[in-house]
Design an enzyme around this catalytic site. Structure first.
Site, short mmCIF file in Angstrom:
data_model
loop_
_atom_site.label_atom_id
_atom_site.label_comp_id
_atom_site.label_asym_id
_atom_site.label_seq_id
_atom_site.Cartn_x
_atom_site.Cartn_y
_atom_site.Cartn_z
CB THR A 46 -0.93 0.00 1.23
OG1 THR A 46 -1.82 -1.11 1.14
CG2 THR A 46 -1.75 1.28 1.30
CB SER A 94 2.55 -7.67 1.80
OG SER A 94 1.25 -7.58 2.35
#
Length: 364
Positions: A46, A94
């Site tokens: 992010t 991730s």
């Protein structure tokens, strides 16, 4: 007492760091050779995300901006803090990384610590606690390793990414977390890799340590440390400070599969039998297994079993005669990584029990 003195000295290391401020002079003003050398490694997530509109806080494309771009946007102020190198390990969410990726990342971090004073890893928050704990268990250097990220994309109004990255570099450059292992710096908080957990899907205060409390804080008043991970007790003896999980002695291509079996009312046996059939060498129970799960697990041969707490806090007690390892108060996701690394070294039950006791449940 030397242990207490060592802990006090470690926490006080380098003194309290005054705020570097946002309005300081040029990056080029740091005298050559005097600024701490910090390697910044980007994994996307992010923090490196791009939104179509600045008001899109939760809709964005993660991992689209290289780490050099993020660091450069912090100049000139960041130059008063550290001499930086940047590189991208990857640019994706991730959750797209694998255990073998973490193996490669740990090796990269180790190499960078050979010629840098510390390392910052920028990644997504979804698997940050697992990534951080893997580094904590495998990196051999006592130099600071700081993991950071964000809950809002870099391009959004009110993004927490810039200040999180800035503060992570401040913390790494300060040298204050030498011998702490890997720590997380987010939302002005400093958290240990072992205890940190994500608790909210959208809020910037998502990471916490539940009952243990933060290691400290980092903000305009400086870097303040209130406690330290237990491993600082061994700081003056690197051979004891390091864990047994030296990746140079672990084959990347034969890392054992370890699965997590979540428990719930009347949970069927298939979660166990399917995992074993798929090649799992270890299973972590997230919560007390149902009778069907327990029967299936105890019928397996050559599969290591760990019981972990799925409720957020509190330790697990098991009957040692059952052949199940207690994960103590270690979260299931982290117990999985510790068991995986343990099985990469041995299948001896008593040794795995000892490693969970000594490294999964570190105590003063």
């Amino acid at each position: 007492m030397p242990t207490v003195a060592k802990i006090a000295a470690t926490i006080a290391l380098a003194g309290t760091v005054a705020s570097a401020g946002i309005g300081v002079s040029s990056a080029d003003s740091a005298p050559a050779g005097t600024a701490p050398r910090v390697a910044v490694i980007g994994l996307g997530g992010t923090i490196a995300g791009t939104s179509d509109r600045r008001t899109d806080l939760e809709t964005y494309r993660p991992g689209t901006r290289p780490i050099a771009e993020l660091v450069d946007s912090l100049r000139p102020e960041i130059g008063e803090i550290a001499a930086l190198s940047t590189e991208d390990f990857g640019q994706k969410g991730s959750g797209d990384y694998t255990v073998t990726d973490l193996y490669d990342l740990a090796q990269l971090v180790e190499r960078r610590l050979h010629d840098h004073d510390s390392v910052v890893v920028s990644t997504g928050s979804a698997t940050m606690e697992e990534l951080s704990y893997f580094l904590d268990l495998t990196v051999r250097s006592t130099k600071p390793v700081v993991v950071t990220g964000a809950m809002r994309p870099w391009t959004a109004i009110g993004s927490d990414g810039p200040v999180n990255l800035y503060n992570a570099i401040r913390l790494a450059a300060s040298n204050r977390t030498t011998c702490f292992g890997t720590v997380i710096a987010l939302n002005d908080q400093i958290l240990p890799a072992r205890d940190a957990t994500k608790t909210d899907s959208t809020r910037v205060h998502t990471f916490t340590t539940r009952e243990y409390g933060d290691l400290g804080t980092i903000d305009g008043a400086g870097i303040r440390l209130q406690r330290a991970p237990a491993r600082v007790q061994r700081c003056d003896d690197p051979a004891r400070w390091m864990t047994p999980f030296d990746l140079s002695a672990i084959n990347r291509d034969t890392l054992p599969r370890v699965d997590i079996a979540h428990s719930y009312l009347d949970a069927p046996a298939e979660s166990i039998t399917a995992a074993v059939a798929a090649g799992a060498k270890g299973i972590v129970f997230a919560g007390t297994p149902s009778p069907k799960q327990a029967s299936a697990a105890l019928a397996t041969k050559g599969v290591a079993l760990v019981a972990a707490n799925a409720y957020g806090s509190g330790a697990i007690t098991v009957d040692p005669k059952m052949g199940v390892v207690s994960g103590g108060d270690l979260a299931p996701k982290k117990a999985r990584l510790l068991l995986l690394l343990a099985l990469a070294r041995t299948t001896e039950h008593d040794q795995i029990v000892a490693w969970f006791r000594d490294y999964g449940n570190q105590q003063f």
